[in-house]
Scaffold this motif. Structure first.
Motif, short mmCIF file in Angstrom:
data_model
loop_
_atom_site.label_atom_id
_atom_site.label_comp_id
_atom_site.label_asym_id
_atom_site.label_seq_id
_atom_site.Cartn_x
_atom_site.Cartn_y
_atom_site.Cartn_z
N LEU A 129 -4.53 16.46 -12.98
CA LEU A 129 -5.69 16.76 -12.14
C LEU A 129 -6.39 15.48 -11.68
CD1 LEU A 129 -7.18 19.82 -14.08
CD2 LEU A 129 -5.95 19.85 -11.89
N ALA A 130 -6.49 14.51 -12.61
CA ALA A 130 -7.11 13.23 -12.26
C ALA A 130 -6.28 12.50 -11.20
CB ALA A 130 -7.27 12.36 -13.50
N LEU A 131 -4.97 12.51 -11.41
CA LEU A 131 -4.06 11.84 -10.48
C LEU A 131 -4.07 12.54 -9.12
CD1 LEU A 131 -2.04 9.52 -10.25
CD2 LEU A 131 -0.25 11.09 -10.97
N LYS A 132 -4.24 13.85 -9.14
CA LYS A 132 -4.30 14.61 -7.89
C LYS A 132 -5.48 14.13 -7.04
CE LYS A 132 -4.36 19.38 -6.20
NZ LYS A 132 -4.45 20.81 -6.61
N GLU A 133 -6.61 13.88 -7.70
CA GLU A 133 -7.79 13.37 -6.99
C GLU A 133 -7.56 11.93 -6.53
OE1 GLU A 133 -10.61 14.99 -6.05
OE2 GLU A 133 -9.44 16.72 -6.69
N GLU A 134 -6.88 11.15 -7.38
CA GLU A 134 -6.59 9.75 -7.02
C GLU A 134 -5.67 9.69 -5.80
OE1 GLU A 134 -5.05 7.68 -10.41
OE2 GLU A 134 -6.71 8.31 -11.69
N VAL A 135 -4.67 10.56 -5.78
CA VAL A 135 -3.74 10.61 -4.65
C VAL A 135 -4.48 11.01 -3.38
CG1 VAL A 135 -1.77 11.85 -3.67
CG2 VAL A 135 -1.67 11.03 -6.02
N LYS A 136 -5.36 11.97 -3.51
CA LYS A 136 -6.17 12.42 -2.37
C LYS A 136 -7.01 11.27 -1.82
CE LYS A 136 -9.59 15.97 -1.15
NZ LYS A 136 -10.43 17.07 -1.70
N GLU A 137 -7.62 10.52 -2.73
CA GLU A 137 -8.45 9.38 -2.33
C GLU A 137 -7.59 8.26 -1.74
OE1 GLU A 137 -11.95 7.67 -1.52
OE2 GLU A 137 -11.74 9.61 -2.51
N LEU A 154 0.84 -1.20 0.00
CA LEU A 154 0.00 0.00 0.00
C LEU A 154 0.87 1.25 0.00
CD1 LEU A 154 -2.77 1.35 0.16
CD2 LEU A 154 -2.68 1.08 2.65
N ASP A 155 1.90 1.25 0.83
CA ASP A 155 2.81 2.40 0.88
C ASP A 155 3.53 2.59 -0.45
OD1 ASP A 155 2.14 3.02 3.47
OD2 ASP A 155 3.78 1.89 4.37
N GLU A 156 3.94 1.48 -1.05
CA GLU A 156 4.65 1.55 -2.34
C GLU A 156 3.73 2.10 -3.43
OE1 GLU A 156 6.13 -2.34 -3.05
OE2 GLU A 156 7.86 -2.12 -1.69
N LYS A 157 2.47 1.67 -3.41
CA LYS A 157 1.50 2.17 -4.39
C LYS A 157 1.30 3.67 -4.22
CE LYS A 157 -1.75 2.37 -7.45
NZ LYS A 157 -1.40 2.36 -8.89
N PHE A 158 1.18 4.10 -2.98
CA PHE A 158 0.98 5.52 -2.70
C PHE A 158 2.19 6.33 -3.17
CE2 PHE A 158 1.12 9.21 0.21
CZ PHE A 158 -0.11 9.78 -0.11
N LYS A 159 3.38 5.81 -2.89
CA LYS A 159 4.60 6.51 -3.31
C LYS A 159 4.72 6.56 -4.83
CE LYS A 159 7.31 5.35 0.83
NZ LYS A 159 8.40 4.51 1.37
N SER A 160 4.30 5.49 -5.49
CA SER A 160 4.37 5.47 -6.96
C SER A 160 3.42 6.50 -7.57
CB SER A 160 4.05 4.07 -7.50
OG SER A 160 2.67 3.78 -7.38
N MET A 161 2.26 6.69 -6.92
CA MET A 161 1.31 7.69 -7.40
C MET A 161 1.88 9.09 -7.23
SD MET A 161 -2.24 6.06 -5.92
CE MET A 161 -3.36 7.18 -6.75
N ILE A 162 2.53 9.33 -6.09
CA ILE A 162 3.18 10.62 -5.87
C ILE A 162 4.30 10.82 -6.90
CG2 ILE A 162 4.60 11.97 -4.26
CD1 ILE A 162 1.74 11.81 -3.35
#
Length: 241
Positions: free
Chosen positions: A204-212, A108-116
């Motif tokens: 912008l889409a990724l920004k919302e995905e990261v927020k979620e 989960l942490d790796e996925k979050f970091k990859s999105m960032i």
């Protein structure tokens, strides 16, 4: 192994007379047969277990979280923040974990970091596009002024200043070339404008995905922390028994 009958017992057994040693050997043979059958069954079971372990995927983080939430719902003790009572939020969280095949908290942490990381990558791609668009815009503006004023007689003082400025500007960027590539600049400007639009939309889409994703990440951590706190008393009781 069977026992040795001996000459006398062997002769009696051949005549159909049961002997103590003969009975013992028959019992041993029955036992051996049962052991062989048991061994075959155990071997078959071991092979089946091996196949099952190879074919069965380990539980994912989504499976674990779903199990916790289901258990809480059945016992009537949710114990989590109000947002987790919302089935829509819970479904969204589980769907995110399952879709991304997240096995554990590290995943989960790796996925979050990859999105960032992807977000930063898009920002990095946008910067040179923005710079080039700014440069092309200035090229086209100066070229437009140059062609409008060129050959126009007489020029006003303001027009003459604009024409001279545009002429000097274009001369400085042409590197000795005489043909102003207005068409090429326009084509590049159109192409980069479309690229910027695509990058901005993805950003912008990724920004919302990261927020979620951050919201989901916090919820998962919250669930696991509370589960750990609730399990500690049980472990303590088990140790005291």
């Amino acid at each position: 192994p069977t026992v040795h009958l001996g000459v006398a017992a062997s002769a009696m057994e051949k005549r159909g007379i049961r002997t103590e040693r003969g009975d013992l050997n028959r019992e041993i043979e029955v036992t051996n047969q049962k052991l062989r059958q048991l061994k075959a069954r155990i071997s078959k079971l071991q092979n089946w277990l091996k196949e099952e372990s190879e074919n069965t995927e380990p539980p994912t983080l989504a499976d674990y979280i779903q199990g916790i939430l289901s258990r809480k719902a059945q016992t009537g003790k949710p114990g989590y923040s109000q947002s987790l009572y919302n089935l829509k939020d819970a479904a969204k969280m589980l769907n995110f974990l399952q879709t991304n095949n997240i096995m554990d908290m590290t995943g989960l942490d790796e996925k979050f970091k990859s999105m960032i990381g992807e977000q930063l990558d898009i920002q990095g791609k946008l910067k040179p596009v923005e710079r080039r668009l700014g440069t092309l815009k200035k090229h086209l503006e100066q070229a437009d002024i140059y062609f409008k004023c060129k050959g126009k007689k007489p020029l006003t003082e303001a027009e003459q200043i604009l024409f001279t400025t545009a002429k000097d500007y274009l001369k400085g960027i042409m590197n000795g070339k005489t043909t102003i590539p207005t068409k090429t600049w326009k084509e590049e400007y159109t192409k980069l404008t479309a690229e910027r639009k695509t990058l901005n939309q993805r950003y912008l889409a990724l920004k919302e995905e990261v927020k979620e994703a951050e919201k989901i990440r916090k919820s998962v951590y919250s669930i696991l922390r509370q589960e750990q706190r609730e399990q500690q008393p049980h472990r303590k009781q088990d140790m005291e028994r």
